[in-house]
Design an enzyme around this catalytic site. Structure first.
Site, PDB file in Angstrom:
ATOM      1  N   LYS A  90       0.809  -1.219   0.000  1.00 54.06           N
ATOM      2  CA  LYS A  90       0.000   0.000   0.000  1.00 54.06           C
ATOM      3  C   LYS A  90       0.840   1.266   0.000  1.00 54.06           C
ATOM      4  CE  LYS A  90      -4.377  -1.916   1.370  1.00 54.06           C
ATOM      5  NZ  LYS A  90      -5.466  -2.040   2.360  1.00 54.06           N
ATOM      6  N   ARG A 117      -3.686 -10.233   4.552  1.00 60.26           N
ATOM      7  CA  ARG A 117      -4.098 -10.237   3.135  1.00 60.26           C
ATOM      8  C   ARG A 117      -2.917  -9.707   2.322  1.00 60.26           C
ATOM      9  NH1 ARG A 117      -6.536  -6.834  -0.699  1.00 60.26           N
ATOM     10  NH2 ARG A 117      -8.073  -7.874  -2.039  1.00 60.26           N
TER      11      ARG A 117
END
Length: 279
Positions: A225, A260
């Site tokens: 991210k 995840r």
């Protein structure tokens, strides 16, 4: 909180080890791998590779939720997700999750062989989601978000970041159980990167153990991210593997149950060592 959850024929025992959810985006525009796996051959090859690398769950998503992403139509989401489920379900044995905010997609996905619903809105975008999941009798991941992917990065002002995330998740856990969802089948996700800025994402990782008070397994999705890219000065999401590893290690040290991730093989190594250190 129950100590375990059986999904398909797999027993997930919370607190003993970290479980890995491998990301399989079947979109054209996801932030790090859009367009790579949005066809049956590529998706099946990637699913097989992630399972071989140690993925415990495969998470299929047909709607990009990157900042600014436009929502696709229901028909398009179904057209993306269902053929991939039909391709991979007979070939892999691990549970399959579907990343969707739509009850109709949830129903069709479970009918096509999926096992878990992963809702980035925590059941708030589609008011039929929670009763639908209850009727399907499957696990659901409830994630914290403010706004939508189009607006969320303008909604990062919090008076009490951790308290407000916890309050939202507690509210949605209650809403889910009142709709008939089995409490033992609820997993929570604080929503790293969703209506959070760089510093807030770091605070969530530092204080992740606070969410243990909600008595549900915790999923963390920090993989590749932008806050990691900010720290590393690395614009290419695929080159954020080692930054992701550090974030995953921190998450495990503070009690994450599921990670995840895109880079399953690397994060499997991270989790094996971190589990021995902290579990």
């Amino acid at each position: 909180m129950s100590s375990q959850l059986i999904i398909r024929d797999r027993c997930f025992v919370w607190g003993q080890r970290t479980y890995l959810m491998g990301v399989l985006n079947v979109t054209t525009d996801s932030f790090s791998d859009g367009g790579l796996f949005n066809h049956r051959v590529g998706a099946l090859a990637q699913a097989r590779a992630m399972v071989a690398a140690g993925a415990d769950i495969i998470d299929v998503g047909g709607q990009s939720t990157r900042p600014g992403a436009e929502q696709v139509s229901l028909v398009e989401e179904l057209d993306r997700v269902l053929p991939i489920l039909e391709a991979i379900r007979p070939e892999i044995s691990v549970p399959i999750s579907v990343d969707t905010t739509r009850a109709d997609v949830a129903t069709a996905s479970i009918e096509a062989g999926a096992d878990i619903i992963n809702d980035i809105s925590g059941g708030t975008f589609d008011l039929e989601m929670l009763p639908t999941v209850a009727s399907l009798d499957v696990p659901i991941v409830l994630m914290h978000i403010r706004g939508t992917p189009q607006t969320m990065q303008q909604m990062t002002d919090y008076e009490d970041l951790m308290g407000e995330i916890s309050g939202f998740l507690a509210k949605q856990i209650l809403a889910a159980t009142r709709a008939g969802v089995d409490l033992e089948k609820i997993i929570i996700d604080p929503g790293i990167g969703f209506a959070k800025n760089h510093e807030q994402n770091l605070e969530i990782l530092r204080r992740l153990s606070a969410f243990k008070a909600l008595n549900s397994p915790i999923l963390v999705g920090a993989s590749r991210k932008s806050f990691i890219g900010h720290i590393l000065n690395q614009p290419d999401p695929k080159a954020r593997v080692w930054g992701t590893a550090a974030a995953c290690c921190a998450a495990i040290s503070h009690g994450a149950d599921i990670l995840r991730v895109h880079d399953v093989q690397e994060m499997r190594d991270v989790s094996l060592v971190a589990d021995l250190l902290w579990r």
